[in-house]
Design an enzyme around this catalytic site. Sequence first.
Site, PDB file in Angstrom:
ATOM      1  CG  ASP A 157      11.024   1.595   0.807  1.00 56.10           C
ATOM      2  OD1 ASP A 157      10.690   2.512   0.032  1.00 56.10           O
ATOM      3  OD2 ASP A 157      10.204   0.802   1.291  1.00 56.10           O
ATOM      4  CG  ASN A 195       4.008  -8.598   4.468  1.00 53.97           C
ATOM      5  OD1 ASN A 195       4.003  -7.378   4.588  1.00 53.97           O
ATOM      6  ND2 ASN A 195       5.032  -9.248   3.942  1.00 53.97           N
ATOM      7  CG  HIS A 207       5.923  -4.598   4.017  1.00 56.31           C
ATOM      8  ND1 HIS A 207       6.132  -5.516   3.005  1.00 56.31           N
ATOM      9  CD2 HIS A 207       5.496  -3.469   3.400  1.00 56.31           C
ATOM     10  CE1 HIS A 207       5.858  -4.954   1.854  1.00 56.31           C
ATOM     11  NE2 HIS A 207       5.463  -3.716   2.056  1.00 56.31           N
ATOM     12  CD  GLU A 233       8.776  -8.006   3.285  1.00 60.08           C
ATOM     13  OE1 GLU A 233       7.668  -7.774   3.808  1.00 60.08           O
ATOM     14  OE2 GLU A 233       8.919  -8.221   2.065  1.00 60.08           O
TER      15      GLU A 233
HETATM   16  C1  GLP Z   1       5.874  -1.454  -0.922  1.00 53.11           C
HETATM   17  C2  GLP Z   1       6.597  -0.314  -0.185  1.00 53.11           C
HETATM   18  C3  GLP Z   1       5.824   0.154   1.039  1.00 53.11           C
HETATM   19  C4  GLP Z   1       4.365   0.287   0.690  1.00 53.11           C
HETATM   20  C5  GLP Z   1       3.780  -1.072   0.389  1.00 53.11           C
HETATM   21  C6  GLP Z   1       2.326  -1.032  -0.059  1.00 53.11           C
HETATM   22  O1  GLP Z   1       6.473  -2.693  -0.856  1.00 53.11           O
HETATM   23  N1  GLP Z   1       7.950  -0.599   0.195  1.00 53.11           N
HETATM   24  O2  GLP Z   1       6.363   1.384   1.490  1.00 53.11           O
HETATM   25  O3  GLP Z   1       3.651   0.831   1.764  1.00 53.11           O
HETATM   26  O4  GLP Z   1       4.547  -1.766  -0.575  1.00 53.11           O
HETATM   27  O5  GLP Z   1       2.205  -0.616  -1.365  1.00 53.11           O
HETATM   28  P1  GLP Z   1       0.860  -0.242  -2.063  1.00 53.11           P
HETATM   29  O6  GLP Z   1       0.486   1.109  -1.578  1.00 53.11           O
HETATM   30  O7  GLP Z   1       1.177  -0.249  -3.526  1.00 53.11           O
HETATM   31  O8  GLP Z   1      -0.132  -1.284  -1.678  1.00 53.11           O
END
Ligand code: GLP
Length: 269
Positions: free
Chosen positions: A67, A137, A139, A144
């Site tokens: 993304d 959540n 995702h 989402e």
């Molecule tokens: C972001 C990314 C995800 C990631 C998630 C968790 O929003 N788009 O790809 O897995 O959050 O992030 P973190 O590893 O910082 O908890």
Amino acid sequence: MEVVIFKNADNVASRGAGLVAEMLNVKPDAVFGFATGSTPIDLYRNLVARHRKGELSFRHTTSFNLDEYMGIAADNPQSYRTFMNREFFDHVDIDKNKTHLPACESSENPQLVGPEYEAKIEQVGGIDLQILGIGYNGHIGFNEPSSSLSSRTRVKTLTRRTLEDNSRMFTDGEFQPKLAITMGIGTIMEARRILLLATGKSKANAVAAMVEGPLTAMCPASVLQMHERVTVLIDEQAADGLIYREYYDLAHRENRALKKRFGEFYASG
Ligand code: GLP
């Protein structure tokens, strides 16, 4: 799913890097799907260290990130392109021309960017190994809750929760995009192998919902239950909500023994 539980986040990162190395051994020109967020940073550091020791090379690989924020330039310090360069690409021998993110600058039509990104993935024969983190959540990428389980690369509006979680990465007054372009859940599901990493207590609910909850768009990661080759690497804290925890440990030991005798086939869950 193959669920593997480790003592701490370091062990998760090093096993994750080990699986990337195994993939490179079998297929030096592998196509990787990379993720951002704080969780995979240690995995990238581990890979950089192995690369510096001469143990692995990304020279022939291609990559596609999950993304990117909408409407911010690649050289913006908050872009996921900047993140990937800083945390990984700048420190290994990957050809940056073969690293892709679904970037969409303000002048570009996101409805074209998504299908073009999909076409590029298809052109190189699809993703061999997709690395994923998981949001609080549930995702994956920026899909989402309520995302279509067969969605393709497109624009998503971020939930208030995701914006709050990720606001820690932005300084006061800095522009924080509310939209992102993300590979769809259908896109992610086409990767031949998936490696999901989660660490820390704050991920325990999401991990439990993903592994043991019902298959539902309200926890997008639960769709991975439908994928044949998913390995979930988590630390003890992230495993806290799992009812079948003991069983996963047992199955992992048995799989390891079978893998030793018969090869990698037995590694999947
Ligand atoms: C972001 C990314 C995800 C990631 C998630 C968790 O929003 N788009 O790809 O897995 O959050 O992030 P973190 O590893 O910082 O908890």
